[in-house]
Design a protein around this motif. Structure first.
Motif, PDB file in Angstrom:
ATOM      1  N   ALA A  11      -6.641   7.003  14.877  1.00 45.12           N
ATOM      2  CA  ALA A  11      -5.641   7.872  14.243  1.00 45.12           C
ATOM      3  C   ALA A  11      -4.384   7.085  13.897  1.00 45.12           C
ATOM      4  N   LEU A  12      -3.943   6.230  14.797  1.00 49.89           N
ATOM      5  CA  LEU A  12      -2.770   5.399  14.527  1.00 49.89           C
ATOM      6  C   LEU A  12      -3.050   4.420  13.385  1.00 49.89           C
ATOM      7  N   ALA A  13      -4.291   3.931  13.310  1.00 43.46           N
ATOM      8  CA  ALA A  13      -4.672   3.056  12.198  1.00 43.46           C
ATOM      9  C   ALA A  13      -4.611   3.812  10.881  1.00 43.46           C
ATOM     10  N   CYS A  14      -5.050   5.078  10.880  1.00 46.22           N
ATOM     11  CA  CYS A  14      -4.964   5.898   9.664  1.00 46.22           C
ATOM     12  C   CYS A  14      -3.513   6.053   9.227  1.00 46.22           C
ATOM     13  N   ALA A  15      -2.638   6.319  10.193  1.00 47.53           N
ATOM     14  CA  ALA A  15      -1.213   6.447   9.871  1.00 47.53           C
ATOM     15  C   ALA A  15      -0.676   5.146   9.283  1.00 47.53           C
ATOM     16  N   ALA A  16      -1.102   4.021   9.847  1.00 37.57           N
ATOM     17  CA  ALA A  16      -0.633   2.721   9.366  1.00 37.57           C
ATOM     18  C   ALA A  16      -1.084   2.452   7.935  1.00 37.57           C
ATOM     19  N   THR A  17      -2.314   2.870   7.598  1.00 39.25           N
ATOM     20  CA  THR A  17      -2.794   2.657   6.222  1.00 39.25           C
ATOM     21  C   THR A  17      -1.996   3.501   5.234  1.00 39.25           C
ATOM     22  N   TYR A  18      -1.635   4.715   5.633  1.00 34.24           N
ATOM     23  CA  TYR A  18      -0.813   5.559   4.767  1.00 34.24           C
ATOM     24  C   TYR A  18       0.574   4.955   4.574  1.00 34.24           C
ATOM     25  N   LEU A  19       1.166   4.471   5.668  1.00 32.28           N
ATOM     26  CA  LEU A  19       2.491   3.855   5.575  1.00 32.28           C
ATOM     27  C   LEU A  19       2.453   2.629   4.675  1.00 32.28           C
ATOM     28  N   PHE A  20       1.439   1.797   4.863  1.00 33.35           N
ATOM     29  CA  PHE A  20       1.278   0.624   4.020  1.00 33.35           C
ATOM     30  C   PHE A  20       1.157   1.031   2.562  1.00 33.35           C
ATOM     31  N   GLY A  21       0.352   2.073   2.312  1.00 36.31           N
ATOM     32  CA  GLY A  21       0.149   2.530   0.945  1.00 36.31           C
ATOM     33  C   GLY A  21       1.434   2.991   0.285  1.00 36.31           C
ATOM     34  N   PHE A  22       2.244   3.760   1.008  1.00 37.35           N
ATOM     35  CA  PHE A  22       3.506   4.245   0.452  1.00 37.35           C
ATOM     36  C   PHE A  22       4.461   3.097   0.154  1.00 37.35           C
ATOM     37  N   VAL A  23       4.591   2.166   1.095  1.00 38.55           N
ATOM     38  CA  VAL A  23       5.500   1.037   0.900  1.00 38.55           C
ATOM     39  C   VAL A  23       5.067   0.197  -0.294  1.00 38.55           C
ATOM     40  N   PHE A  24       3.789  -0.101  -0.375  1.00 42.63           N
ATOM     41  CA  PHE A  24       3.255  -0.906  -1.476  1.00 42.63           C
ATOM     42  C   PHE A  24       3.431  -0.179  -2.809  1.00 42.63           C
ATOM     43  N   LEU A  25       3.219   1.145  -2.763  1.00 42.89           N
ATOM     44  CA  LEU A  25       3.314   1.951  -3.978  1.00 42.89           C
ATOM     45  C   LEU A  25       4.718   1.929  -4.562  1.00 42.89           C
ATOM     46  N   PHE A  26       5.717   2.064  -3.704  1.00 46.99           N
ATOM     47  CA  PHE A  26       7.097   2.180  -4.189  1.00 46.99           C
ATOM     48  C   PHE A  26       7.816   0.842  -4.299  1.00 46.99           C
ATOM     49  N   THR A  27       7.101  -0.252  -4.054  1.00 47.95           N
ATOM     50  CA  THR A  27       7.705  -1.577  -4.217  1.00 47.95           C
ATOM     51  C   THR A  27       6.910  -2.382  -5.251  1.00 47.95           C
ATOM     52  N   VAL A  28       5.777  -2.903  -4.850  1.00 51.25           N
ATOM     53  CA  VAL A  28       4.986  -3.779  -5.721  1.00 51.25           C
ATOM     54  C   VAL A  28       4.470  -3.049  -6.959  1.00 51.25           C
ATOM     55  N   LEU A  29       3.994  -1.818  -6.777  1.00 48.36           N
ATOM     56  CA  LEU A  29       3.342  -1.102  -7.880  1.00 48.36           C
ATOM     57  C   LEU A  29       4.270  -0.176  -8.654  1.00 48.36           C
ATOM     58  N   ALA A  30       5.490  -0.033  -8.213  1.00 45.53           N
ATOM     59  CA  ALA A  30       6.431   0.885  -8.878  1.00 45.53           C
ATOM     60  C   ALA A  30       6.602   0.598 -10.371  1.00 45.53           C
ATOM     61  N   PRO A  31       6.719  -0.679 -10.797  1.00 47.22           N
ATOM     62  CA  PRO A  31       6.901  -0.932 -12.234  1.00 47.22           C
ATOM     63  C   PRO A  31       5.716  -0.500 -13.102  1.00 47.22           C
ATOM     64  N   LEU A  54      -3.851  -8.546  -5.284  1.00 49.45           N
ATOM     65  CA  LEU A  54      -2.926  -7.567  -4.727  1.00 49.45           C
ATOM     66  C   LEU A  54      -3.501  -6.152  -4.771  1.00 49.45           C
ATOM     67  N   LEU A  55      -4.090  -5.772  -5.903  1.00 51.44           N
ATOM     68  CA  LEU A  55      -4.680  -4.438  -5.978  1.00 51.44           C
ATOM     69  C   LEU A  55      -5.919  -4.321  -5.099  1.00 51.44           C
ATOM     70  N   ILE A  56      -6.668  -5.412  -4.953  1.00 50.88           N
ATOM     71  CA  ILE A  56      -7.826  -5.401  -4.060  1.00 50.88           C
ATOM     72  C   ILE A  56      -7.373  -5.120  -2.630  1.00 50.88           C
ATOM     73  N   VAL A  57      -6.305  -5.788  -2.209  1.00 56.30           N
ATOM     74  CA  VAL A  57      -5.770  -5.575  -0.858  1.00 56.30           C
ATOM     75  C   VAL A  57      -5.322  -4.134  -0.684  1.00 56.30           C
ATOM     76  N   TRP A  58      -4.584  -3.621  -1.684  1.00 58.21           N
ATOM     77  CA  TRP A  58      -4.069  -2.255  -1.593  1.00 58.21           C
ATOM     78  C   TRP A  58      -5.220  -1.249  -1.491  1.00 58.21           C
ATOM     79  N   ASN A  59      -6.194  -1.376  -2.375  1.00 57.55           N
ATOM     80  CA  ASN A  59      -7.341  -0.470  -2.352  1.00 57.55           C
ATOM     81  C   ASN A  59      -8.115  -0.556  -1.044  1.00 57.55           C
ATOM     82  N   THR A  60      -8.275  -1.774  -0.547  1.00 56.77           N
ATOM     83  CA  THR A  60      -9.046  -1.969   0.680  1.00 56.77           C
ATOM     84  C   THR A  60      -8.370  -1.306   1.871  1.00 56.77           C
ATOM     85  N   VAL A  61      -7.058  -1.437   1.956  1.00 54.44           N
ATOM     86  CA  VAL A  61      -6.329  -0.850   3.090  1.00 54.44           C
ATOM     87  C   VAL A  61      -6.299   0.672   2.992  1.00 54.44           C
ATOM     88  N   ILE A  62      -5.848   1.206   1.845  1.00 50.24           N
ATOM     89  CA  ILE A  62      -5.625   2.654   1.762  1.00 50.24           C
ATOM     90  C   ILE A  62      -6.916   3.445   1.674  1.00 50.24           C
TER      91      ILE A  62
END
Length: 229
Positions: A11-31, A54-62
């Protein structure tokens, strides 16, 4: 280590993947317009051509990491719920595993889409953009653009927690809110807002469940029931 503790870590791992996804979304992928409903396909495939990893990493994590952790959590929660609400627990197990399967499928498709765009872009950038846009619609339909499956599962887990007193008030409250947000993504007019409610609520719910199953069951999980003599 018990299944409950393993489930808590999942469950904590699931939360971590969501957090990673949000951070990546609003930084690297925002443009690129991700998360706004106005993603620029031409910009995305150009980004893939420059930095496909970069997108491979993002997709793999989230998607992929999240799906495997989610499957473990589904099994652990089934064990938690079945002693008091066996029938409903069996239903939540089935629906949870369906959700995990959809998330895994979305992740595999997303990564194949990136690989396809990377191959096509040097030859025909316009076609790469068209293919990426088309395949992303399928990806979003599986699990990235609506949260119906996840919303139903979390909602039913919360209802089972109420009926069997197997989850604490904090976890149940977060689950009801998150599940309702997931179901609301079905409505186009509020889909983006509902998706945000689901995503942020899921982070809090996963953390609450994780603490319940690992280190603080009496605070976040079920109240201790006195043994009958």
């Amino acid at each position: 280590m018990t299944l409950q503790k393993i489930g808590g870590l999942a469950a904590l791992a699931c939360a971590a993947t969501y957090l990673f996804g949000f951070v990546f979304l609003f930084t690297v992928l925002a443009p690129l317009g991700f998360g706004t409903g106005n993603t620029d396909a031409s910009a995305v495939v150009a980004f893939i051509d420059a930095q496909p990893g970069l997108l491979i990493v993002w997709n793999t994590v989230i998607y992929i990491v999240n799906a495997f952790a989610l499957a473990v959590l589904v099994v652990a929660l089934n064990e938690r719920l079945k002693s008091t609400t066996p029938d409903l627990a069996a239903i939540t197990r089935a629906l949870g595993l369906i959700w995990a399967t959809l998330v895994l499928g979305a992740g595999m498709l997303a990564n194949v889409t990136v690989e396809h765009a990377a191959k096509v872009f040097p030859i025909n950038p316009a076609r790469a953009a068209e293919d990426w846009a088309l395949l992303q619609v399928v990806e979003l339909g599986l699990g990235g653009g609506n949260e119906i499956a996840g919303g139903v599962w979390i909602l039913l887990v919360s209802i089972a927690g109420i009926m069997g007193r197997s989850l604490g008030k904090v976890t149940i409250g977060l689950g009801l809110l998150t599940g309702a947000g997931g179901l609301a993504t079905l409505l186009p007019a509020i889909g983006d807002l509902a998706g945000a409610v689901f995503g942020l609520g899921a982070i809090a719910w996963f953390i609450s469940v994780g603490l319940s199953l690992t280190i603080a069951p009496r605070t976040f999980g079920a109240p201790r029931i006195a043994r009958q003599t």
